[in-house]
Design an enzyme around this catalytic site. Structure first.
Site, PDB file in Angstrom:
ATOM      1  N   GLY A   1      -5.183   0.795   3.829  1.00 39.32           N
ATOM      2  CA  GLY A   1      -4.142   0.334   4.761  1.00 39.32           C
ATOM      3  C   GLY A   1      -4.716  -0.587   5.822  1.00 39.32           C
ATOM      4  O   GLY A   1      -4.177  -1.671   6.082  1.00 39.32           O
TER       5      GLY A   1
ATOM      6  N   GLU B   1       8.883  -0.282  11.488  1.00 36.97           N
ATOM      7  CA  GLU B   1       9.949   0.719  11.491  1.00 36.97           C
ATOM      8  C   GLU B   1       9.256   2.050  11.719  1.00 36.97           C
ATOM      9  O   GLU B   1       8.588   2.569  10.829  1.00 36.97           O
ATOM     10  CB  GLU B   1      10.696   0.655  10.154  1.00 36.97           C
ATOM     11  CG  GLU B   1      12.133   1.118  10.279  1.00 36.97           C
ATOM     12  CD  GLU B   1      12.251   2.593  10.015  1.00 36.97           C
ATOM     13  OE1 GLU B   1      12.090   3.361  10.996  1.00 36.97           O
ATOM     14  OE2 GLU B   1      12.485   2.973   8.876  1.00 36.97           O
TER      15      GLU B   1
ATOM     16  N   LYS C   1       0.870  -1.183   0.000  1.00 37.85           N
ATOM     17  CA  LYS C   1       0.000   0.000   0.000  1.00 37.85           C
ATOM     18  C   LYS C   1       0.903   1.227   0.000  1.00 37.85           C
ATOM     19  O   LYS C   1       1.660   1.463   0.927  1.00 37.85           O
ATOM     20  CB  LYS C   1      -0.893  -0.020   1.247  1.00 37.85           C
ATOM     21  CG  LYS C   1      -2.231   0.661   1.098  1.00 37.85           C
ATOM     22  CD  LYS C   1      -2.187   2.162   0.978  1.00 37.85           C
ATOM     23  CE  LYS C   1      -2.051   2.832   2.331  1.00 37.85           C
ATOM     24  NZ  LYS C   1      -1.813   4.308   2.176  1.00 37.85           N
TER      25      LYS C   1
ATOM     26  N   GLY D   1      -4.869   5.413   4.376  1.00 33.16           N
ATOM     27  CA  GLY D   1      -4.502   4.488   5.448  1.00 33.16           C
ATOM     28  C   GLY D   1      -5.690   3.791   6.105  1.00 33.16           C
ATOM     29  O   GLY D   1      -5.744   2.558   6.137  1.00 33.16           O
TER      30      GLY D   1
ATOM     31  N   GLY E   1      -4.145   4.494  -2.023  1.00 35.42           N
ATOM     32  CA  GLY E   1      -5.343   4.752  -1.230  1.00 35.42           C
ATOM     33  C   GLY E   1      -4.977   5.250   0.150  1.00 35.42           C
ATOM     34  O   GLY E   1      -3.792   5.393   0.474  1.00 35.42           O
TER      35      GLY E   1
ATOM     36  N   GLU F   1      -8.541   3.272   5.124  1.00 33.87           N
ATOM     37  CA  GLU F   1      -9.338   2.448   4.196  1.00 33.87           C
ATOM     38  C   GLU F   1      -8.488   1.279   3.697  1.00 33.87           C
ATOM     39  O   GLU F   1      -8.568   0.171   4.209  1.00 33.87           O
ATOM     40  CB  GLU F   1      -9.827   3.294   3.022  1.00 33.87           C
ATOM     41  CG  GLU F   1     -10.754   4.420   3.464  1.00 33.87           C
ATOM     42  CD  GLU F   1     -11.106   5.417   2.364  1.00 33.87           C
ATOM     43  OE1 GLU F   1     -11.752   6.414   2.678  1.00 33.87           O
ATOM     44  OE2 GLU F   1     -10.728   5.199   1.186  1.00 33.87           O
TER      45      GLU F   1
ATOM     46  N   CYS G   1      13.038   9.407  10.072  1.00 31.45           N
ATOM     47  CA  CYS G   1      12.880   8.756  11.368  1.00 31.45           C
ATOM     48  C   CYS G   1      14.197   8.718  12.135  1.00 31.45           C
ATOM     49  O   CYS G   1      14.204   8.656  13.346  1.00 31.45           O
ATOM     50  CB  CYS G   1      12.320   7.357  11.178  1.00 31.45           C
ATOM     51  SG  CYS G   1      13.061   6.515   9.788  1.00 31.45           S
TER      52      CYS G   1
ATOM     53  N   GLU H   1       8.355  13.548  18.374  1.00 29.17           N
ATOM     54  CA  GLU H   1       8.931  13.564  17.032  1.00 29.17           C
ATOM     55  C   GLU H   1       8.250  14.675  16.239  1.00 29.17           C
ATOM     56  O   GLU H   1       7.053  14.641  16.006  1.00 29.17           O
ATOM     57  CB  GLU H   1       8.701  12.213  16.346  1.00 29.17           C
ATOM     58  CG  GLU H   1       9.300  12.178  14.960  1.00 29.17           C
ATOM     59  CD  GLU H   1       9.147  10.821  14.264  1.00 29.17           C
ATOM     60  OE1 GLU H   1       8.005  10.326  14.168  1.00 29.17           O
ATOM     61  OE2 GLU H   1      10.170  10.279  13.820  1.00 29.17           O
TER      62      GLU H   1
END
Ligand code: NAI
Ligand code: MG
Length: 496
Positions: free
Chosen positions: A221, A259, A185, A217, A215, A219, A294, A396
């Site tokens: 994901g 991750e 995705k 997340g 698409g 939905e 990250c 973050e």
């Protein structure tokens, strides 16, 4: 940046489709997502707003493709990945441009290196196919016991937008090398680069081995995380969504690699008050990716003896970074991915400005007019504060906002560095190697660098501890741990 649109309103706009079962299609999508260039907020292309049914079709295709793909001899799978690497390498400029345009990351400092890195990832994993080896276990002469590295099955992968093509390839290449099939995705804000890579892959792969869905997340994901046909989940993105993916995995006891985010410390010793360290701090903070990384070294622990002098040097260098059009070869630093993230970053700066005890050393809120106001441009910013427990030092930010904290005692610096629920990366700056190693070993993180800010390359173990994630995917062991299962076969050699 992505906004939902009716397909009919985007007639003149380039439209890209999803890859399902070897075909390029809109699937069941009734709506489209418009992808914007964050540098000027203008539409670049549209993609389907993939649905749960599209995920289901893709998982079924990947399931059907799995038995034949797992039986392709590993070296032949490896050869396919190497050929994909060759094509990406030959067309690297095309890919660099797409990445710069959709992510807002500067072509010179980010998008081109990402495109080149993508070819390297396919080449690296292509060469590892013969390393899917098992072992024999010495139970005695009467028995032969050995292990096999078998693929897991259909992998469901979800990727973010900050380095979408690199992070996507880090799922595709090891998963396919190990004999799995994949439903990936893409991130709604930056799906075009990974679709471009998928087009190249599809020229070499049997249908259904790789499927890419575009698409949102919650939905597409969420449907992928929850799909009963998915045997392994691999997610890169926020800690918040990582927890949802892990929850979905727990429902079916599916292995999961995560991750996630970070708030990584950079510890600078008094002997490191030098220009190359200042450059290293800028690299570690990933200012040239608007710090949307990250592994950004976003907490700067500076020794008290050099605190002011070092910050003055850092201010001078950071202010020289050229911010602007991501496609301009002169640009060092591009734009933040979308309006939501841009507002979030501005919110942190506003918070810093109001925080008692915090001093703005450089940067601040982005300009309200002029060319930079046409896109989501933030500027390198630094707040100094004695405290390590205020919001900007804890959360973050995923934007170019660095916090500097003074220290005098090494143990105290390490204690503060570890005072976080994250544990992805860390940086130590000193030429005293004993001190450097002592501190590197004491930092709670998956990856610590000494005297350098960049240096990620395929082959090293990469991944987090604490809420930065679980699993490693960037290396041979990463491929074996994350994308294979170890099966043991034991044979009695003493049958009458
Ligand atoms: P996100 O974690 O929401 O998005 C990452 C991916 O997850 C996207 O493909 C998205 O569509 C998908 N997703 C979202 N909700 C989902 C759900 N319920 N189920 C399954 N998949 C879902 O990240 P977002 O909202 O774009 O950024 C928010 C923050 O996350 C950033 O400010 C940053 O702190 C962090 N982040 C960390 C990244 C990393 O590399 N570790 C990458 C991107 C964001
Ligand atoms: Mg989100």
């Amino acid at each position: 940046m992505a906004v939902t649109s009716k397909p009919s309103t985007s007639t003149s706009l380039r439209h890209e489709t999803m890859l399902i079962d070897g075909a390029w299609t809109d699937g069941n999508a009734r709506e489209a997502i418009t992808v914007l260039n964050p540098g000027n907020r203008k539409p670049i292309a549209s993609v389907p707003r993939g649905t749960a049914e599209d995920i289901d079709t893709a998982v079924k295709a990947a399931t059907a493709a799995f038995p034949a793909w797992m039986r392709v001899p590993p070296r032949d799978r490896g050869r396919i990945l190497t050929r994909i690497a060759d094509v990406i390498e030959a067309r690297v400029e095309e890919l660099a441009k797409i990445i710069a345009e959709e992510t807002g990351n500067a072509i010179k400092t980010q998008a081109r290196p990402e495109a080149k890195g993508t070819a390297e990832i396919f080449r690296y994993f292509g060469g590892l196919a013969s390393e899917l080896k098992g072992e024999t276990i010495p139970f005695g002469e009467h028995v032969l016991s050995y292990t096999r590295r078998e693929p897991i099955g259909v992998v469901g992968a979800i990727i973010p937008w900050n380095a979408p093509v690199l992070l996507g390839s880090l799922k595709i290449a090891p998963a396919l090398c190990a004999g799995n099939t994949l439903v990936l995705k893409a991130a709604e804000d930056a799906p075009l680069g990974i679709l471009w890579v998928a087009r190249i892959c599809q020229e070499f792969l049997p249908k259904g081995v790789l499927n890419v869905i575009t698409g949102y997340g919650p939905e597409a994901g969420a449907a992928l995380s929850a799909h009963p046909g998915v045997r392994k989940l691999s997610f890169t993105g926020s800690t918040e969504v990582g927890k949802l993916v892990m929850k979905a995995a727990s429902e079916r006891i599916v292995p999961v690699s995560l991750e996630l985010g970070g708030k990584s410390p950079s510890i600078v010793y008094p002997d490191a008050n030098e220009d190359w360290v200042v450059d290293g701090i800028i690299a570690a903070m990933r200012f040239t990716r608007q710090s949307q990384s990250c592994t950004a070294g976003s907490r700067l622990f500076l020794h008290a003896d050099i605190f002011d002098d070092f910050l003055n040097k850092l201010a001078a260098k950071a202010s020289k970074l050229k911010i602007g059009n991501p496609l301009d070869e002169e640009t060092d630093m591009g734009a933040i991915i979308n309006e939501k993230q841009f507002r979030k970053v501005c919110g942190y700066v506003e918070d810093g400005l109001k925080q008692p005890g915090a001093t703005l050393r450089f940067g601040g809120l982005p300009p309200k007019d002029g060319p930079l106001s046409e896109g989501f441009f933030a500027i390198p910013t630094l707040f100094a504060h004695d405290a390590n427990d205020w919001r900007l030092a804890k959360e973050e930010i995923f934007g170019p906002v660095l916090v500097a904290i003074k220290w005098t005692d090494e143990q105290e610096a390490i204690r503060m560095a570890n005072q976080t629920h994250y544990g992805l990366a860390g940086y130590v700056w000193t030429k005293d190697i004993g001190r450097a190693l002592r501190t590197a070993h004491a930092i709670e993180a998956g990856w610590v660098q000494i005297n350098q800010g960049l240096g990620q390359s395929p082959g090293h173990s990469y991944g987090g501890v604490k809420q930065s994630g679980i699993g490693r995917e960037f290396s041979l062991e990463g491929m074996l741990d994350s994308f294979t299962i170890k099966k043991n076969v034991t044979i009695n050699l003493a049958t009458p």
